[in-house]
Design a protein around this motif. Structure first.
Motif, PDB file in Angstrom:
ATOM      1  N   PRO A  89     -68.778 -29.639  73.968  1.00  0.00           N
ATOM      2  CA  PRO A  89     -68.220 -28.303  74.173  1.00  0.00           C
ATOM      3  C   PRO A  89     -67.033 -28.240  75.119  1.00  0.00           C
ATOM      4  CG  PRO A  89     -70.223 -28.570  75.453  1.00  0.00           C
ATOM      5  CD  PRO A  89     -70.073 -29.828  74.652  1.00  0.00           C
ATOM      6  N   SER A  90     -66.532 -29.398  75.579  1.00  0.00           N
ATOM      7  CA  SER A  90     -65.404 -29.380  76.505  1.00  0.00           C
ATOM      8  C   SER A  90     -64.584 -30.647  76.381  1.00  0.00           C
ATOM      9  CB  SER A  90     -65.891 -29.238  77.954  1.00  0.00           C
ATOM     10  OG  SER A  90     -64.811 -29.335  78.877  1.00  0.00           O
ATOM     11  N   ALA A  93     -68.098 -25.865  64.870  1.00  0.00           N
ATOM     12  CA  ALA A  93     -67.112 -24.788  64.744  1.00  0.00           C
ATOM     13  C   ALA A  93     -66.930 -24.060  66.075  1.00  0.00           C
ATOM     14  CB  ALA A  93     -67.543 -23.804  63.658  1.00  0.00           C
ATOM     15  N   GLY A  94     -68.017 -23.843  66.790  1.00  0.00           N
ATOM     16  CA  GLY A  94     -67.927 -23.214  68.102  1.00  0.00           C
ATOM     17  C   GLY A  94     -67.182 -24.080  69.097  1.00  0.00           C
ATOM     18  N   TRP A  95     -67.434 -25.372  69.048  1.00  0.00           N
ATOM     19  CA  TRP A  95     -66.735 -26.302  69.937  1.00  0.00           C
ATOM     20  C   TRP A  95     -65.249 -26.380  69.609  1.00  0.00           C
ATOM     21  CZ3 TRP A  95     -70.797 -30.853  69.816  1.00  0.00           C
ATOM     22  CH2 TRP A  95     -71.918 -30.470  70.569  1.00  0.00           C
ATOM     23  N   VAL A  96     -64.905 -26.278  68.330  1.00  0.00           N
ATOM     24  CA  VAL A  96     -63.495 -26.273  67.931  1.00  0.00           C
ATOM     25  C   VAL A  96     -62.764 -25.145  68.648  1.00  0.00           C
ATOM     26  CG1 VAL A  96     -61.902 -25.771  66.024  1.00  0.00           C
ATOM     27  CG2 VAL A  96     -63.755 -27.404  65.692  1.00  0.00           C
ATOM     28  N   GLU A  97     -63.340 -23.950  68.647  1.00  0.00           N
ATOM     29  CA  GLU A  97     -62.695 -22.806  69.295  1.00  0.00           C
ATOM     30  C   GLU A  97     -62.534 -23.035  70.795  1.00  0.00           C
ATOM     31  OE1 GLU A  97     -64.718 -19.196  68.394  1.00  0.00           O
ATOM     32  OE2 GLU A  97     -64.339 -19.322  66.232  1.00  0.00           O
ATOM     33  N   ALA A 149     -58.830 -23.504  72.793  1.00  0.00           N
ATOM     34  CA  ALA A 149     -58.447 -22.667  73.928  1.00  0.00           C
ATOM     35  C   ALA A 149     -58.061 -23.523  75.134  1.00  0.00           C
ATOM     36  CB  ALA A 149     -59.587 -21.722  74.291  1.00  0.00           C
ATOM     37  N   GLN A 150     -58.815 -24.596  75.376  1.00  0.00           N
ATOM     38  CA  GLN A 150     -58.499 -25.474  76.505  1.00  0.00           C
ATOM     39  C   GLN A 150     -57.162 -26.177  76.309  1.00  0.00           C
ATOM     40  OE1 GLN A 150     -61.810 -28.145  77.127  1.00  0.00           O
ATOM     41  NE2 GLN A 150     -63.269 -26.469  77.240  1.00  0.00           N
ATOM     42  N   ALA A 151     -56.958 -26.731  75.121  1.00  0.00           N
ATOM     43  CA  ALA A 151     -55.720 -27.465  74.856  1.00  0.00           C
ATOM     44  C   ALA A 151     -54.503 -26.550  74.902  1.00  0.00           C
ATOM     45  CB  ALA A 151     -55.804 -28.164  73.501  1.00  0.00           C
ATOM     46  N   SER A 152     -54.687 -25.294  74.523  1.00  0.00           N
ATOM     47  CA  SER A 152     -53.568 -24.352  74.470  1.00  0.00           C
ATOM     48  C   SER A 152     -52.927 -24.126  75.832  1.00  0.00           C
ATOM     49  CB  SER A 152     -54.029 -23.010  73.897  1.00  0.00           C
ATOM     50  OG  SER A 152     -54.435 -23.151  72.554  1.00  0.00           O
ATOM     51  N   ARG A 153     -53.671 -24.334  76.907  1.00  0.00           N
ATOM     52  CA  ARG A 153     -53.144 -24.097  78.251  1.00  0.00           C
ATOM     53  C   ARG A 153     -51.991 -25.048  78.588  1.00  0.00           C
ATOM     54  NH1 ARG A 153     -55.975 -21.207  82.021  1.00  0.00           N
ATOM     55  NH2 ARG A 153     -54.914 -22.406  83.630  1.00  0.00           N
ATOM     56  N   PHE A 154     -51.916 -26.165  77.908  1.00  0.00           N
ATOM     57  CA  PHE A 154     -50.968 -27.209  78.296  1.00  0.00           C
ATOM     58  C   PHE A 154     -49.654 -27.167  77.524  1.00  0.00           C
ATOM     59  CE2 PHE A 154     -55.095 -28.504  79.595  1.00  0.00           C
ATOM     60  CZ  PHE A 154     -54.900 -29.202  80.772  1.00  0.00           C
ATOM     61  N   LEU A 155     -49.569 -26.332  76.515  1.00  0.00           N
ATOM     62  CA  LEU A 155     -48.408 -26.318  75.643  1.00  0.00           C
ATOM     63  C   LEU A 155     -47.817 -24.918  75.541  1.00  0.00           C
ATOM     64  CD1 LEU A 155     -49.982 -28.480  72.795  1.00  0.00           C
ATOM     65  CD2 LEU A 155     -48.285 -29.264  74.463  1.00  0.00           C
ATOM     66  N   SER A 156     -46.549 -24.871  75.190  1.00  0.00           N
ATOM     67  CA  SER A 156     -45.894 -23.590  74.943  1.00  0.00           C
ATOM     68  C   SER A 156     -45.851 -23.346  73.441  1.00  0.00           C
ATOM     69  CB  SER A 156     -44.472 -23.596  75.505  1.00  0.00           C
ATOM     70  OG  SER A 156     -43.779 -22.434  75.080  1.00  0.00           O
ATOM     71  N   PHE A 157     -46.250 -22.148  73.035  1.00  0.00           N
ATOM     72  CA  PHE A 157     -46.265 -21.793  71.624  1.00  0.00           C
ATOM     73  C   PHE A 157     -45.111 -20.853  71.284  1.00  0.00           C
ATOM     74  CE2 PHE A 157     -50.361 -23.486  72.514  1.00  0.00           C
ATOM     75  CZ  PHE A 157     -50.758 -24.111  71.345  1.00  0.00           C
ATOM     76  N   GLU A 158     -44.092 -20.894  72.123  1.00  0.00           N
ATOM     77  CA  GLU A 158     -42.902 -20.072  71.908  1.00  0.00           C
ATOM     78  C   GLU A 158     -41.657 -20.958  71.983  1.00  0.00           C
ATOM     79  OE1 GLU A 158     -43.063 -17.149  74.948  1.00  0.00           O
ATOM     80  OE2 GLU A 158     -44.726 -16.022  74.042  1.00  0.00           O
TER      81      GLU A 158
END
Length: 421
Positions: free
Chosen positions: A43-44, A95-99, A103-112
């Motif tokens: 889960p992490s 599927a729950g772990w994927v979400e 979310a954790q990985a998203s903190r490190f990258l810019s999506f803009e």
């Protein structure tokens, strides 16, 4: 773009690459699209994944286009381990772990911006794939000799347990991910840990054989400690990135306790400090090791990157408050609980003798020693000096109604926990 490979190498983030000059030329001619995969086998994300996330971020800061893949499909299978077959988790659990991992990985990258990151899930292209199509279109490009020679597979085959066809097939699935991302998004570089080298090469070879395209792979080395012990090992297991599995306070403490022999290398690897800043940090370690300036920078930077500025400030405040340099009462309940979690403890409550809890918590060995500590001004409850040996805990002493922190001298700590009714 031109110096990013040199920068990653200087920071200790490059172990192996396919044709290094071809990779260098591709990066210098960029931008290129690159990816790293993270399997939801728990889960992490943890400290090992953190290295990969930092590589993704360095490359994005250099102008390249990142893809973070969380493996909803490969997470259902699991990469073969040296120690034995994985337990297969339910589809709902994965599927729950994927979400959570997304979310954790998203903190490190810019999506803009022009080189905005993408987040993908390999279940999108494997979920509807038939077994016949998989075997015809993908499986035909893999040779058993190469697959059997993979170190983990070879070792498992030599063991009593062996390896299942399920886990044996994992390397094909990961290779297919690279092929799909190359076709869909023009992805030409996969990064990962050095233990994934064989899987990365599986993708490189699959693309070469199926589409006649040359792509690249790059791995990071295993991060180790100078004393030979395993990096990332704690009493609770891994250094988890999820705050509900490892509190920001405990996370901060892991980094603040880095040895002098490790800390400069870890600042290079795990922070984005410049070479000039790191040279100054290295000098401070050599000249003023007792100040532990490098450890404070490392812990502050990494905790902020993973948990944010507020959580880092709370962790720093808790560290100071425990040893009398701040107000324990100002900390939020979650931080207090995390801060006292590893301390020797005893139960007590309003009216409990402070002398008694000093003994039962192991802070002192006897009543005589407790009285002596009080008489010498070396006994504290929540950083307030105990002045009488008949003192008892009061309601005002209880932090969040549940804890009281005992201290003898400057550094010896324990906690009183209120017995739950």
């Amino acid at each position: 773009m031109s110096n990013v490979l040199d920068e990653l190498t200087w920071r200790g983030l490059v172990a192996q690459t396919t044709d290094v000059e071809a990779l260098r030329e591709a990066l210098e001619s960029g931008p290129i699209t690159y990816y790293c995969g993270f399997d939801p086998t728990g889960p992490s994300l943890h400290h090992g994944h953190l290295v990969q996330l930092i590589v993704l971020r360095h490359l994005q800061l250099a102008g390249h286009n990142p893809i973070a893949l969380v493996g909803g499909a490969t997470g259902l299978i699991g990469d073969p381990r040296m120690s034995g077959e994985r337990v297969l988790n339910s589809k709902e659990t994965v599927a729950g772990w994927v979400e959570r991992l997304q979310a954790q990985a998203s903190r490190f990258l810019s999506f803009e911006g022009e080189n905005a990151a993408r987040m993908v899930n390999n279940l999108d292209w494997t979920g509807e794939l038939s077994a016949i199509d998989f075997l015809r279109d993908i499986g035909k490009h893999f040779r058993l000799g190469t697959m059997l020679a993979k170190e983990t597979v070879a070792r498992r085959l030599a063991s009593d347990e062996g390896v299942s066809f399920t886990e044996f097939s994992y390397q094909i699935l990961q290779g297919m991910d690279f092929l799909e991302l190359n076709r869909r998004h023009g992805c030409t570089l996969q990064t990962g840990g050095n233990d994934q080298w064989g899987n990365l090469l599986a993708g490189v070879e699959l693309i070469r054989k199926s589409d006649k395209v040359a792509v690249h792979a790059m791995t990071t080395p295993l991060i180790t400690k100078a004393d030979g012990t395993k990096f990332g090992k704690t009493e609770g297991g891994a250094v988890w990135l999820a705050p509900d599995m490892m509190s920001p306070y405990a996370f901060y403490q892991y980094w603040i306790n880095a040895a002098d022999a490790d800390v400069v290398g870890w600042v290079k690897t795990f922070t984005f400090r410049t070479r000039e800043e790191i040279a100054e940090i290295e000098q401070s370690v050599a000249e003023r090791p007792q100040a532990r300036e490098a450890q404070k920078i490392l812990a502050g930077d990494v905790t902020t990157m993973v948990h944010g500025e507020r959580a880092t400030a709370q962790a720093i405040a808790a560290s100071s408050a425990l040893f009398g340099r701040g107000e324990l009462a100002d900390l939020d309940p979650e931080t207090i609980e995390a801060a006292v979690a590893e301390l020797p403890s005893t139960e007590g409550g309003v009216g409990t003798s402070i002398i008694d809890v000093m003994i039962s918590s192991g802070l002192v060995a006897s009543k005589a020693a407790a009285r002596r500590a009080v008489a010498e001004g070396g006994a504290y409850v929540n950083n307030i000096k105990v002045t009488a040996d008949d003192a008892v805990l009061t309601a005002d002493d209880l932090l969040d109604g549940r804890f009281a922190v005992l201290r003898r001298g400057k550094k010896t700590l324990a906690v009183v926990r209120v017995a739950q009714q």
